[in-house]
Design a protein around this motif. Sequence first.
Motif, mmCIF file in Angstrom:
data_model
loop_
_atom_site.group_PDB
_atom_site.id
_atom_site.type_symbol
_atom_site.label_atom_id
_atom_site.label_comp_id
_atom_site.label_asym_id
_atom_site.label_seq_id
_atom_site.Cartn_x
_atom_site.Cartn_y
_atom_site.Cartn_z
ATOM 1 N N GLU A 1 47.804 -44.808 45.447
ATOM 2 C CA GLU A 1 47.963 -43.663 44.559
ATOM 3 C C GLU A 1 49.018 -42.739 45.150
ATOM 4 N N ALA B 1 41.690 -31.442 32.615
ATOM 5 C CA ALA B 1 40.899 -32.664 32.589
ATOM 6 C C ALA B 1 41.402 -33.508 31.423
ATOM 7 N N MET C 1 49.195 -36.676 33.016
ATOM 8 C CA MET C 1 48.721 -37.053 34.349
ATOM 9 C C MET C 1 48.556 -38.573 34.473
ATOM 10 N N LEU C 2 47.960 -39.156 33.421
ATOM 11 C CA LEU C 2 47.746 -40.609 33.418
ATOM 12 C C LEU C 2 49.099 -41.338 33.344
ATOM 13 N N ARG D 1 50.761 -40.981 36.790
ATOM 14 C CA ARG D 1 50.078 -41.800 37.793
ATOM 15 C C ARG D 1 50.599 -43.240 37.752
ATOM 16 N N HIS D 2 50.673 -43.823 36.559
ATOM 17 C CA HIS D 2 51.099 -45.215 36.456
ATOM 18 C C HIS D 2 52.619 -45.370 36.576
ATOM 19 N N ASN E 1 37.850 -34.389 25.289
ATOM 20 C CA ASN E 1 38.509 -34.982 26.462
ATOM 21 C C ASN E 1 38.283 -36.480 26.557
ATOM 22 N N LYS E 2 37.043 -36.892 26.312
ATOM 23 C CA LYS E 2 36.684 -38.301 26.514
ATOM 24 C C LYS E 2 37.460 -39.243 25.592
ATOM 25 N N ILE F 1 42.026 -41.820 25.484
ATOM 26 C CA ILE F 1 42.539 -43.185 25.353
ATOM 27 C C ILE F 1 42.471 -43.631 23.895
ATOM 28 N N TRP G 1 38.902 -47.308 36.492
ATOM 29 C CA TRP G 1 39.902 -46.987 37.519
ATOM 30 C C TRP G 1 41.278 -46.799 36.884
ATOM 31 N N MET G 2 41.599 -47.674 35.942
ATOM 32 C CA MET G 2 42.914 -47.637 35.329
ATOM 33 C C MET G 2 43.078 -46.410 34.428
ATOM 34 N N TYR G 3 42.024 -46.057 33.700
ATOM 35 C CA TYR G 3 42.145 -44.966 32.728
ATOM 36 C C TYR G 3 41.861 -43.588 33.308
ATOM 37 N N CYS G 4 41.368 -43.485 34.524
ATOM 38 C CA CYS G 4 41.068 -42.172 35.100
ATOM 39 C C CYS G 4 42.383 -41.422 35.340
ATOM 40 N N PRO G 5 42.620 -40.301 34.633
ATOM 41 C CA PRO G 5 43.902 -39.609 34.803
ATOM 42 C C PRO G 5 44.107 -39.120 36.233
ATOM 43 N N ASP G 6 43.026 -38.716 36.875
ATOM 44 C CA ASP G 6 43.163 -38.128 38.204
ATOM 45 C C ASP G 6 43.014 -39.148 39.330
ATOM 46 N N GLY G 7 42.744 -40.375 38.978
ATOM 47 C CA GLY G 7 42.638 -41.426 39.990
ATOM 48 C C GLY G 7 41.563 -41.163 41.030
ATOM 49 N N VAL G 8 40.401 -40.680 40.587
ATOM 50 C CA VAL G 8 39.343 -40.364 41.559
ATOM 51 C C VAL G 8 38.270 -41.448 41.638
ATOM 52 N N CYS H 1 36.028 -35.360 32.736
ATOM 53 C CA CYS H 1 36.545 -35.518 31.368
ATOM 54 C C CYS H 1 35.737 -36.534 30.563
ATOM 55 N N ILE I 1 36.280 -39.860 30.309
ATOM 56 C CA ILE I 1 37.018 -41.029 29.819
ATOM 57 C C ILE I 1 36.379 -42.314 30.359
#
Lengths: 304, 100
Positions: free
Chosen positions: A13, A23, A28-29, A32-33, A219-220, A223, B48-55, B72, B74
């Motif tokens: 990471e 949140a 952010m997502l 990250r990728h 939030n949830k 995706i 793991w892949m979809y967690c925006p904060d990578g926690v 959140c 997700i």
Amino acid sequence: MATKAAKELPKEEFILPGTRSCAACGLMLTYRHSLKALDPGKTIVAVPASCMTVLHGVYPITPVKVICVNNPFAATGAAASGIVAGLKATGKAGYTVVAFAGDGGTYDIGIQSLSGALERGTDFMYVCYDNEGYMNTGTQRSSASPAGAVTTTTPILAKLQHKKDMLRIVEAHRIPYVATASPSFPLDLYDKVRKAKEIKGSRYIEVHAPCPPGWGFPNKDLIKMGKLAADTAVHVLYEIVDGKFRLTSRSLRLAEKGGKKTVADYVKGQTRFKKITEGQIQALQEFTDRRWYEFMERHQNGRS
Amino acid sequence: MAEKNRETVVAVSKPAAGEAGRTGDWRSHTPRIDHEKCSQQESCLLCWMYCPDGVISREFPLEIDVEYCKGCGICAEECPRKAITMVQGRQSQGDPDEGH
């Protein structure tokens, strides 16, 4: 080779936890990728005033393990060009310069410096994360906001104009790589950033980044909202390599198998569309369909 | 003549976790993993892949960093086996807001 499963994504990471982003942040997502796809030790990021600046933190701490240059709102393309020139002048090779700007910093305020950089063929990558408004400053209207969306600067009638076709403007510069992506499809996003990294010249990737507080959905559902945008063809996933158009990922499947959902499905889950009228939904549907058929046609032509 | 000081002073941030503090404090609901329901397969890792904060950890049994998880939801929404549920509250030890 296309990445097929989550396990193929790099483990490391590059964003440390405890960031300032909301949140369930689509940006952010995306970030990250994207960083996983880049080589963060050899990457320099240029960031204008945006949600991204917030994510990058307040001096003297940053959660991101990448060299970042903060630049003025209008100057992302110019700042990135300067970094590229500086690297060349000092003989530092092997770096990738990536500009990350929001739709406000791309569609509106940063368009001239971006166009200049693309016209010069600057060797850099530009990623626009499109959350369809000025989300960092409180959800003001941008030229990327869709018609029918309530923003804090269009509170009564909602936005009356359709979204600007920025990708056409970028494409008109005839750069070697143009693509769209979404954080709801991280594997596709990862592949596109990785592909863009290897290409010389100007590269542009537009990411449709859902914003739960700005768009008004739980939030949830981040995706799911991004996937719905692809399923309704509100956001189409494609790439144009040296002028050759190709649909990818979910949009490719949608073109092959059909089953496109209606814009009404997309609109009803977001409170920013609370004032949208039947006529506006109809207009949005026609606007979306027209684009989708154009893309399908280009996809067919691109193949033959 | 004294030698000129050519050292350039630049304000540079250094990377560290918790830039915005313990972001786990933002949470109203906390994800809880049922390790028996989790497939524990490398082929999944969707949370793991979809967690925006990578926690979420990448190693099994999966672990969520509750110090920074923003709650959140997700992961709970996207888990194909419904192995993650969101439970009320921050669920962190010594939390003054969790009244007893």
